[in-house]
Design a protein around this motif. Structure first.
Motif, PDB file in Angstrom:
ATOM      1  N   LYS A  55      57.960  31.284  15.735  1.00  0.00           N
ATOM      2  CA  LYS A  55      59.191  31.243  14.931  1.00  0.00           C
ATOM      3  C   LYS A  55      59.849  32.626  14.871  1.00  0.00           C
ATOM      4  O   LYS A  55      61.063  32.755  15.078  1.00  0.00           O
ATOM      5  CB  LYS A  55      58.855  30.750  13.510  1.00  0.00           C
ATOM      6  N   LEU A  56      59.044  33.663  14.601  1.00  0.00           N
ATOM      7  CA  LEU A  56      59.574  35.027  14.530  1.00  0.00           C
ATOM      8  C   LEU A  56      60.060  35.501  15.903  1.00  0.00           C
ATOM      9  O   LEU A  56      61.073  36.199  16.009  1.00  0.00           O
ATOM     10  CB  LEU A  56      58.519  35.993  13.999  1.00  0.00           C
TER      11      LEU A  56
ATOM     12  N   LEU B 252      61.283  33.642  18.340  1.00  0.00           N
ATOM     13  CA  LEU B 252      62.563  32.987  18.606  1.00  0.00           C
ATOM     14  C   LEU B 252      63.691  33.638  17.807  1.00  0.00           C
ATOM     15  O   LEU B 252      64.785  33.874  18.326  1.00  0.00           O
ATOM     16  CB  LEU B 252      62.469  31.493  18.255  1.00  0.00           C
ATOM     17  N   GLN B 253      63.406  33.935  16.540  1.00  0.00           N
ATOM     18  CA  GLN B 253      64.412  34.562  15.672  1.00  0.00           C
ATOM     19  C   GLN B 253      64.866  35.907  16.260  1.00  0.00           C
ATOM     20  O   GLN B 253      66.061  36.191  16.337  1.00  0.00           O
ATOM     21  CB  GLN B 253      63.821  34.764  14.265  1.00  0.00           C
ATOM     22  N   ALA B 254      63.887  36.730  16.658  1.00  0.00           N
ATOM     23  CA  ALA B 254      64.202  38.067  17.179  1.00  0.00           C
ATOM     24  C   ALA B 254      64.952  37.980  18.510  1.00  0.00           C
ATOM     25  O   ALA B 254      65.914  38.720  18.746  1.00  0.00           O
ATOM     26  CB  ALA B 254      62.920  38.878  17.346  1.00  0.00           C
TER      27      ALA B 254
ATOM     28  N   LYS C 134      66.742  35.442  19.738  1.00  0.00           N
ATOM     29  CA  LYS C 134      68.092  34.888  19.568  1.00  0.00           C
ATOM     30  C   LYS C 134      69.027  35.935  18.972  1.00  0.00           C
ATOM     31  O   LYS C 134      70.197  36.019  19.349  1.00  0.00           O
ATOM     32  CB  LYS C 134      68.030  33.643  18.677  1.00  0.00           C
ATOM     33  N   ALA C 135      68.514  36.740  18.032  1.00  0.00           N
ATOM     34  CA  ALA C 135      69.324  37.772  17.384  1.00  0.00           C
ATOM     35  C   ALA C 135      69.746  38.858  18.377  1.00  0.00           C
ATOM     36  O   ALA C 135      70.750  39.541  18.177  1.00  0.00           O
ATOM     37  CB  ALA C 135      68.554  38.400  16.222  1.00  0.00           C
TER      38      ALA C 135
ATOM     39  N   TRP D  51      68.587  37.380  23.673  1.00  0.00           N
ATOM     40  CA  TRP D  51      67.485  37.213  24.622  1.00  0.00           C
ATOM     41  C   TRP D  51      67.163  38.461  25.440  1.00  0.00           C
ATOM     42  O   TRP D  51      66.585  38.388  26.509  1.00  0.00           O
ATOM     43  CB  TRP D  51      67.723  36.016  25.555  1.00  0.00           C
TER      44      TRP D  51
ATOM     45  N   ALA E  31      65.108  42.695  21.052  1.00  0.00           N
ATOM     46  CA  ALA E  31      64.287  41.839  20.180  1.00  0.00           C
ATOM     47  C   ALA E  31      63.167  42.644  19.523  1.00  0.00           C
ATOM     48  O   ALA E  31      62.852  42.442  18.345  1.00  0.00           O
ATOM     49  CB  ALA E  31      63.701  40.678  20.990  1.00  0.00           C
TER      50      ALA E  31
ATOM     51  N   PHE F 177      62.669  43.082  15.569  1.00  0.00           N
ATOM     52  CA  PHE F 177      61.399  42.694  14.942  1.00  0.00           C
ATOM     53  C   PHE F 177      60.799  43.848  14.141  1.00  0.00           C
ATOM     54  O   PHE F 177      60.443  43.682  12.977  1.00  0.00           O
ATOM     55  CB  PHE F 177      60.416  42.245  16.029  1.00  0.00           C
TER      56      PHE F 177
ATOM     57  N   GLN G  92      62.824  44.609  11.030  1.00  0.00           N
ATOM     58  CA  GLN G  92      62.585  43.621   9.970  1.00  0.00           C
ATOM     59  C   GLN G  92      61.232  43.842   9.304  1.00  0.00           C
ATOM     60  O   GLN G  92      61.095  43.815   8.099  1.00  0.00           O
ATOM     61  CB  GLN G  92      62.629  42.200  10.556  1.00  0.00           C
TER      62      GLN G  92
END
Length: 254
Positions: free
Chosen positions: A24-25, A27-29, A31-32, A35, A40, A44, A47
């Protein structure tokens, strides 16, 4: 993840392997950052470093009491060994250096109550379960170049004897082998052998910090080494040692 194309799936897997993050993390990173892996990683780590999880002080107190020395209000070597056992981490594992860095510990093999509390609160840890969950993140911090530099420079003060300005040679060698196993500097074994053969004295903070710059910027075959550069004399002597012993020949690392 089955909806993603193969290229994106591969990036998610690579990201999870390097950072220890959940899918989940990851994918979040990714997408933000559209890619891009490097972006990313930046997302990450940014965050993660700003996590301000609520920590229960009562739980932290219980955790501290489990490891505290019975005769002094500190966690000493026996308590740290017990903590490592609970975390299922070898006491010699480099991740324990990262833990100490987060705690801003002043001395190896001991934590004051303030260091323990402040470090764990910043990490959002108030239980062994949370501590174990954060180990992969702390391990991944070593792959961040800026954090590695901070951890490397922290290690000098942390590892030296109290009241000493320099780091004992045997301790310095042990720390270099630990740190450069992570950073993979091809000359680390030759450096340690050189020190034992030619130097055999304690290591100054200047030599300690400059060696990382040397390892980071100078090619292992010394192709871009500048003899007129402002390196400490010990590093210049090391270069001579490499040439004299045929470790570097005709611009090649043997």
């Amino acid at each position: 993840m089955h909806k993603l194309g193969r290229g994106h799936r591969d990036k998610v897997q690579q990201f999870m392997t390097i950072t220890g993050a959940s899918e989940k993390l990851a994918l979040q990173a990714l997408k933000a950052s559209d890619w891009h892996l490097e972006g990313a990683f930046d997302f990450f780590y940014g965050q993660q470093s700003h996590i301000k999880s609520y920590t229960n002080t009562t739980h932290l107190e219980e955790l501290y009491k489990r490891y505290k020395d019975p005769y002094t209000d500190m966690i000493l070597a026996d308590g740290i060994t017990l903590l490592c056992n609970d975390l299922q981490v070898d006491p010699q594992d480099i991740v324990m250096l990262v833990v100490s860095w987060h705690m801003k510990a002043s001395t190896m093999c001991e934590y004051s109550k303030e260091e323990f509390f402040t470090g764990l609160q910043a990490l959002g840890i108030d239980s062994l379960e949370k501590f174990r969950e954060r180990i992969p993140f702390m391990r991944s911090e070593l792959k961040d170049e800026q954090k590695f530099r901070e951890i490397y420079n922290f290690a000098f003060g942390w590892a030296k004897e109290k009241g000493q300005k320099s780091l004992a040679l045997d301790t310095a060698i042990g720390m270099w082998q630990l740190l450069f196993a992570e950073k993979q500097w091809p000359l680390v074994d030759h450096w340690c052998q050189f020190l034992q053969a030619r130097h055999n004295k304690a290591i100054s903070r200047d030599t300690w910090s400059q060696l990382l710059e040397f390892a980071r910027t100078v090619d292992p075959a010394l192709l871009n080494y500048d003899a007129e550069g402002a390196w400490p004399y010990l590093i210049d002597e090391f270069v001579e040692y490499l040439n004299e012993n045929g470790i570097i020949q005709n611009g090649q690392f043997k």
